[in-house]
Every structure is written in structure tokens, then in C-alpha cells.
Scaffold this motif. Structure first.
Motif, short mmCIF file in Angstrom:
data_model
loop_
_atom_site.label_atom_id
_atom_site.label_comp_id
_atom_site.label_asym_id
_atom_site.label_seq_id
_atom_site.Cartn_x
_atom_site.Cartn_y
_atom_site.Cartn_z
N GLU A 144 0.84 -1.20 0.00
CA GLU A 144 0.00 0.00 0.00
C GLU A 144 0.88 1.25 0.00
OE1 GLU A 144 -3.05 2.83 0.44
OE2 GLU A 144 -3.15 0.76 -0.27
N ARG A 145 1.89 1.25 0.88
CA ARG A 145 2.77 2.41 0.97
C ARG A 145 3.65 2.57 -0.26
NH1 ARG A 145 3.14 5.26 5.44
NH2 ARG A 145 1.64 4.71 7.05
N LEU A 146 4.12 1.44 -0.80
CA LEU A 146 4.97 1.48 -2.00
C LEU A 146 4.22 2.07 -3.19
CD1 LEU A 146 6.91 -1.92 -2.18
CD2 LEU A 146 7.81 0.34 -1.71
N LEU A 165 9.14 -12.71 -12.29
CA LEU A 165 9.05 -12.60 -13.77
C LEU A 165 8.32 -13.79 -14.37
CD1 LEU A 165 12.59 -11.27 -14.76
CD2 LEU A 165 10.43 -10.05 -14.90
N THR A 166 8.45 -14.96 -13.74
CA THR A 166 7.84 -16.17 -14.32
C THR A 166 6.56 -16.55 -13.57
OG1 THR A 166 9.26 -17.50 -12.89
CG2 THR A 166 10.07 -17.06 -15.11
N ALA A 167 6.07 -15.63 -12.73
CA ALA A 167 4.93 -15.96 -11.84
C ALA A 167 3.63 -16.21 -12.59
CB ALA A 167 4.73 -14.82 -10.85
N HIS A 168 2.83 -17.10 -12.02
CA HIS A 168 1.49 -17.35 -12.56
C HIS A 168 0.42 -16.71 -11.68
CE1 HIS A 168 3.21 -20.04 -15.47
NE2 HIS A 168 3.79 -20.74 -14.51
N SER A 169 0.82 -16.26 -10.49
CA SER A 169 -0.16 -15.65 -9.58
C SER A 169 0.46 -14.43 -8.92
CB SER A 169 -0.54 -16.66 -8.49
OG SER A 169 0.59 -16.88 -7.65
N ASN A 170 -0.40 -13.54 -8.41
CA ASN A 170 0.09 -12.34 -7.70
C ASN A 170 0.91 -12.74 -6.48
OD1 ASN A 170 -0.79 -10.40 -9.37
ND2 ASN A 170 -2.52 -9.73 -8.13
N ARG A 171 0.57 -13.87 -5.88
CA ARG A 171 1.27 -14.37 -4.70
C ARG A 171 2.76 -14.56 -5.00
NH1 ARG A 171 4.01 -15.90 -1.74
NH2 ARG A 171 3.99 -17.32 0.02
N GLU A 172 3.06 -15.06 -6.22
CA GLU A 172 4.47 -15.32 -6.59
C GLU A 172 5.16 -14.07 -7.13
OE1 GLU A 172 3.42 -18.37 -9.43
OE2 GLU A 172 4.37 -19.90 -8.20
N LYS A 173 4.37 -13.02 -7.41
CA LYS A 173 4.94 -11.80 -8.00
C LYS A 173 5.54 -10.87 -6.96
CE LYS A 173 2.14 -11.30 -12.17
NZ LYS A 173 0.87 -10.77 -12.64
N ILE A 174 5.24 -11.12 -5.67
CA ILE A 174 5.63 -10.15 -4.64
C ILE A 174 7.15 -10.06 -4.48
CG2 ILE A 174 5.48 -9.57 -2.18
CD1 ILE A 174 2.71 -10.97 -2.21
N VAL A 175 7.67 -8.86 -4.67
CA VAL A 175 9.08 -8.56 -4.35
C VAL A 175 9.06 -7.20 -3.66
CG1 VAL A 175 11.43 -8.23 -5.18
CG2 VAL A 175 9.87 -9.69 -6.48
N ILE A 176 9.34 -7.20 -2.36
CA ILE A 176 9.41 -5.93 -1.62
C ILE A 176 10.84 -5.80 -1.13
CG2 ILE A 176 8.52 -4.62 0.35
CD1 ILE A 176 5.93 -6.37 0.07
N PRO A 177 11.66 -4.97 -1.82
CA PRO A 177 13.08 -4.92 -1.48
C PRO A 177 13.32 -4.26 -0.13
CG PRO A 177 12.54 -3.22 -3.07
CD PRO A 177 11.28 -4.03 -2.87
N PHE A 178 14.47 -4.55 0.44
CA PHE A 178 14.92 -3.86 1.66
C PHE A 178 15.18 -2.43 1.22
CE2 PHE A 178 18.93 -3.37 4.48
CZ PHE A 178 18.26 -2.51 5.32
N TRP A 180 7.87 -3.86 -9.39
CA TRP A 180 7.51 -4.53 -8.13
C TRP A 180 6.39 -3.82 -7.40
CZ3 TRP A 180 13.36 -4.77 -6.53
CH2 TRP A 180 14.01 -5.74 -7.31
N LYS A 181 6.37 -2.49 -7.45
CA LYS A 181 5.39 -1.76 -6.64
C LYS A 181 3.99 -1.84 -7.23
CE LYS A 181 5.42 3.06 -8.23
NZ LYS A 181 4.14 3.66 -7.91
N GLN A 182 3.88 -2.33 -8.47
CA GLN A 182 2.56 -2.39 -9.11
C GLN A 182 1.80 -3.68 -8.79
OE1 GLN A 182 3.95 -1.57 -13.05
NE2 GLN A 182 3.56 0.61 -12.89
N VAL A 183 2.43 -4.59 -8.05
CA VAL A 183 1.78 -5.87 -7.73
C VAL A 183 0.62 -5.61 -6.77
CG1 VAL A 183 2.10 -8.11 -6.62
CG2 VAL A 183 3.89 -7.18 -8.09
N GLU A 184 -0.51 -6.26 -7.06
CA GLU A 184 -1.66 -6.13 -6.15
C GLU A 184 -1.52 -7.16 -5.05
OE1 GLU A 184 -5.74 -5.91 -7.52
OE2 GLU A 184 -5.00 -4.95 -9.35
N CYS A 185 -1.81 -6.75 -3.83
CA CYS A 185 -1.66 -7.67 -2.70
C CYS A 185 -2.73 -8.76 -2.77
CB CYS A 185 -1.77 -6.93 -1.37
SG CYS A 185 -1.25 -8.00 -0.01
N PRO A 186 -2.32 -10.04 -2.80
CA PRO A 186 -3.29 -11.12 -2.96
C PRO A 186 -3.96 -11.55 -1.65
CG PRO A 186 -1.07 -12.02 -2.97
CD PRO A 186 -0.92 -10.53 -2.80
#
Length: 482
Positions: free
Chosen positions: A228-230, A369-382, A424-430
């Protein structure tokens, strides 16, 4: 408070590896078949490396038979604000278009403008989509409307396109500003006085385990807060955070009236709050067994964050557990099964410029990059490390070369790092949102550093004279006791 001072201390001052991957749809190299100079642009090994600001602006401008590469548009719009404010850039783009397409002529060349029109509309669309915050300025909207008014007589469809563009832009800006207001305000409530309650059962303070006792659920809710913040951070904030005076323009700094980095700063504050919340939750319970239980709970939460790809919350939790008031609780830690904690600490070890973390991040990015679901797309960097990488990239290379040319090679690397983050910031939280937990994360009172030390000494007595003196002084200032 400046952004860099908000960041954690003790971070390595080294540049990240440039061998890090590129986000999908973003090519860091702008190829041309020619070497040497071309229209004032300098190429090396087929890549644009430097040019005068004028030549770069010209390279951005579409014609009847030319449209700039998407990667160039992003890189230039991102970095140009170090030299020229967005409204001034758009003004110059519009003036050059009017000149080159002869849009001031009493009779317009309709066939020519029908070839040019879709291209300028495309450029304006890309600009509004990627850097919507630029268009919060009236002047920007003015230039945009003026441009379309000039080409619209040649094709009625341009009016419709302009209205669609403005409508989409307004919706995006409204969503962003509504979202910013909707984010639960981080509570500034400092609860040092609550130390006094440690000795008074039952606890007056609600604690995390009463709000959420499942580590996986808490990791999911932390991921909600992070994404949400990203989502509110504009790519331009990374550049605006480190704006200096442009040596070729002694009159002013771009954005001197206000460094537009509020979302970025708010996100760093959230990280700091989470560190202190973890430390507060651990130091608060009166009994050793309860403190050990809270530590083990947070170790499990951190592990779930790692599995999700939420490295920012993971690092905040580890940082909270490594704060001195927590790490000094030796009797408490003796009750904790620490094997899992050491594995996580190893993952986030700063050695080798965070080599282990960067390897894990690359793995998560590849999965994304190879994700099939939003769950696998999540990358929130340090996040603090990402900002430091960008800071040192910015500090380590000059914006301009000795001949006054813009150092475009530097900005390609900058665009690569920021472009990746945008993906990364455009991923919707699943995960389903739990308003109760999210409210607690933002508003539960936390101790200051002094409060943490006092709570820590009240839990496990000071071990040496320095600690004893500090304890005495804190009891007197915070609790009014001698």
C-alpha cells in the motif's frame, strides 16, 4: 528531517552490482547501428552514453516518421529533472513540435499532422502514466491541452483521445491522493510511561499476540502495509531525493521550493516504526517466558516474510530484535530456540555488500518474472538499501561530463534500478486485509530508545556500573522515581 538521516546507520557505502537483472519490458540499452556522434548524441558500442541537454530533448520529440524508444522516454523523463523542471521540459517539447510541424501556419498540413498526431499523443500518454505527479501542476495540464488543441482540427478523434487521457490522469491522481489520506496515519504516540505498568498485572497495554497470534497472518498483513505504501511512491522521488544545484544553471536548484519526496520519506518512517514496535513488544512483558514467546513469534513472522518476498518487513523485524535493549536480555534469549533466527540473520548479513540478501532478492525477482499468480509476484526490497544504492550511484558519478554533456550512461543505470522497483510496486496484494491488525501496526504505542532501555533494565537488571547509572537516570526522567 532529511531522507538520508532517516535511513539506518551502519549501511555499507558501496554500489550495488550492476549485473542485477532488468525488469520485464525495460531495456537498459538504447541501440543504434552507428558508432560516434549522431545529431549531437554520442554512442559507444551502440549505446547512447552522453549528449547535450538540447540534443536529448530533441531525441525525445516524435516526428512524422520517428518515435523514441520506450526505455529512452523513461530514462530521460526520470533523469531530466536534475537539469530542468518538468513543466519547462514539456514547454520546450511543445515549442519544438509547433516549430517542426509548423503548427502555427494559418493552414495546417493535415496529412502530415495525421502522421504526427498519434505519436505526440502517445508520448503525452506515457508521460502521464509513468509520472502522474508531474501533472499536479496546472502549467503541465496547460501545455498538454494547448498541444492537443493545435492538432485537433486535423482529426476530431484527438479531442476524444485528450479527454480520455485527462480522465485517466485525474482518476490516477485522485486514487493516489485518496490513498495517501486513507493510509492509517502512523501514530506518534510514544509510550515510555507504560514502563510503569510492567509491575502492575494485568497488562494495561494491548500486545501483538492478543491482536494476531498467527505468524503467517501477521506477515500477510505486513505485506499489505508495505505494498500500500509502495504504491504511492513516484519513480521521480528517487531522483528528487538527491537533487543538487546544476552547475550549468547557477540560479536555482530544480524543485527548490519543495523536495517532492514525501511518500518516500513516509515509507522510511514506517520501516523505523516497525523496528521500534518489535522491540517494544519484546521489552514490554514483565515475565521472561512471555518475552521469549514474543521473540519466537517474531522470528516466525520474519521467516514468513522471507518466504513471501517481503524483505523490507523482514529486515525491520531483525533490526528490532538486534537493538541493544533487546539483545542485552540474555536470560530471555536463553529461553528462545534461536536456530531459525540465526538463519534469517545470515540471509540479511551486511557482509559483502549484503551478498546473501542480494542473491535472495535476485531469486525473488526471477520468481516474479515467471509468476502465474500475484502471490508469486511479490518482491518488496529492503528499501533503505535500495535508496543507498541509488544515492551512491548518484554521488559516485557526475551528472555532467567535463564538456558539459549530460552523462547519460549514469542515467541508464539509474533507470534500470528505479524501473525494476516500479515493476515490483505495481503488484496487487493477494491477501485478504484485516483492518484490526493493520490499525494496530500503525497506532500501537511504541517506546523511544530511552523507554526501551528502561523497560529492558526493569526486565533484566543492569550488569555494570554504566548500565546502573543509565537505569537510575531513566527511572528519574521517565517515571519520576529516584
Amino acid at each position: 528531517m532529511g531522507l538520508v538521516s532517516l535511513l539506518q546507520e551502519g549501511m555499507p557505502q558501496t554500489l550495488s552490482s550492476t549485473s542485477m537483472f532488468t525488469p520485464c519490458g525495460f531495456s537498459p540499452h538504447l541501440h543504434t547501428s552507428k558508432e560516434g556522434e549522431q545529431g549531437g548524441l554520442i554512442f559507444q558500442d551502440g549505446n547512447l552514453t552522453s549528449a547535450s541537454l538540447d540534443a536529448l530533448i530533441q531525441h525525445l520529440i516524435p516526428t512524422t516518421d520517428y518515435y523514441p524508444e520506450k526505455a529512452y522516454i523513461f530514462t530521460f523523463l526520470l533523469s531530466s529533472r536534475l537539469f530542468i523542471e518538468p513543466h519547462e521540459l514539456l514547454s520546450r517539447v511543445c515549442h519544438k513540435c509547433i516549430e517542426q510541424q509548423r503548427l502555427d501556419d494559418p493552414v495546417l498540413d493535415k496529412a502530415r499532422i495525421r502522421k504526427f498526431g498519434p505519436k505526440i499523443l502517445q508520448l503525452l500518454t506515457e508521460w502521464t502514466e509513468t509520472f502522474p505527479y508531474d501533472f499536479q501542476e496546472e502549467r503541465m495540464i496547460g501545455h498538454l491541452k494547448d498541444m492537443i488543441h493545435r492538432i485537433a482540427p486535423c482529426d476530431e478523434a484527438y479531442w476524444k483521445k485528450m479527454n480520455q487521457l485527462l480522465q485517466t490522469l485525474n482518476q490516477k491522481l485522485a486514487t493516489l491522493s485518496h490513498g495517501q489520506e486513507g493510509i492509517v496515519k502512523i501514530s506518534a504516540a510514544v509510550s515510555d510511561k507504560l514502563v510503569a505498568f510492567k509491575t502492575k498485572p494485568p497488562s494495561i497495554q494491548r500486545e501483538i499476540l492478543s491482536v494476531c497470534s498467527d505468524p503467517y497472518t501477521l506477515a500477510q498483513q505486513l505485506t499489505h502495509v508495505e505494498l500500500e505504501r509502495l504504491s504511492h511512491i513516484g519513480p521521480e522521488e528517487f531522483v528528487q531525493a538527491f537533487v543538487h544545484k546544476d552547475p550549468l544553471d547557477g540560479t536555482k536548484t530544480c524543485f527548490s521550493e519543495q523536495k517532492k519526496t514525501s511518500n518516500l520519506e513516509a515509507y522510511v518512517k514506517w520501516f523505523n516504526r516497525l523496528c521500534y514496535l518489535v522491540a517494544t513488544e519484546i521489552c514490554m512483558p514483565a515475565k521472561k517466558k512471555q518475552r521469549a514467546q514474543v521473540i519466537e513469534f517474531f522470528i516466525d513472522v520474519a521467516r514468513e516474510c522471507f518466504n513471501i518476498g517481503n524483505f523490507n518487513s523482514l529486515m525491520a523485524i531483525i533490526s528490532g530484535m538486534n537493538m541493544s535493549p533487546v539483545s542485552r536480555l540474555k536470560k530471555t534469549w536463553s529461553k528462545v530456540k534461536t536456530a531459525k533466527f540465526f538463519i534469517l540473520e545470515h540471509q540479511m548479513d551486511p557482509t559483502g555488500n549484503f551478498y546473501n540478501y542480494r542473491t535472495a532478492l535476485r531469486g525473488a525477482a526471477h520468481r516474479s518474472l515467471t509468476a502465474h499468480s500475484n502471490r508469486e509476484k511479490i518482491v518488496i526490497p529492503f528499501f533503505s538499501l535500495l535508496i543507498k544504492d541509488i544515492y551512491f550511484l548518484n554521488e559516485g558519478c557526475a551528472n555532467r561530463l567535463p564538456n558539459g554533456h549530460v552523462n547519460f550512461e549514469k542515467f541508464l543505470e539509474l533507470a534500470k534500478q528505479v524501473g525494476e522497483f516500479i515493476t515490483w510496486k505495481q503488484v496487487e496484494c493477494p491477501f485478504e486485509q484485516d483492518p484490526n491488525i493493520i490499525h494496530y501496526l500503525h497506532t500501537a504505542p511504541i517506546f523511544t530508545e530511552d523507554g526501551l532501555y528502561l523497560a529492558s533494565y526493569e526486565s533484566e537488571s543492569p550488569e555494570n556500573q554504566t548500565e546502573k547509572d543509565r537505569w537510575k537516570s531513566l527511572r528519574s526522567t521517565i517515571l519520576g522515581k529516584t
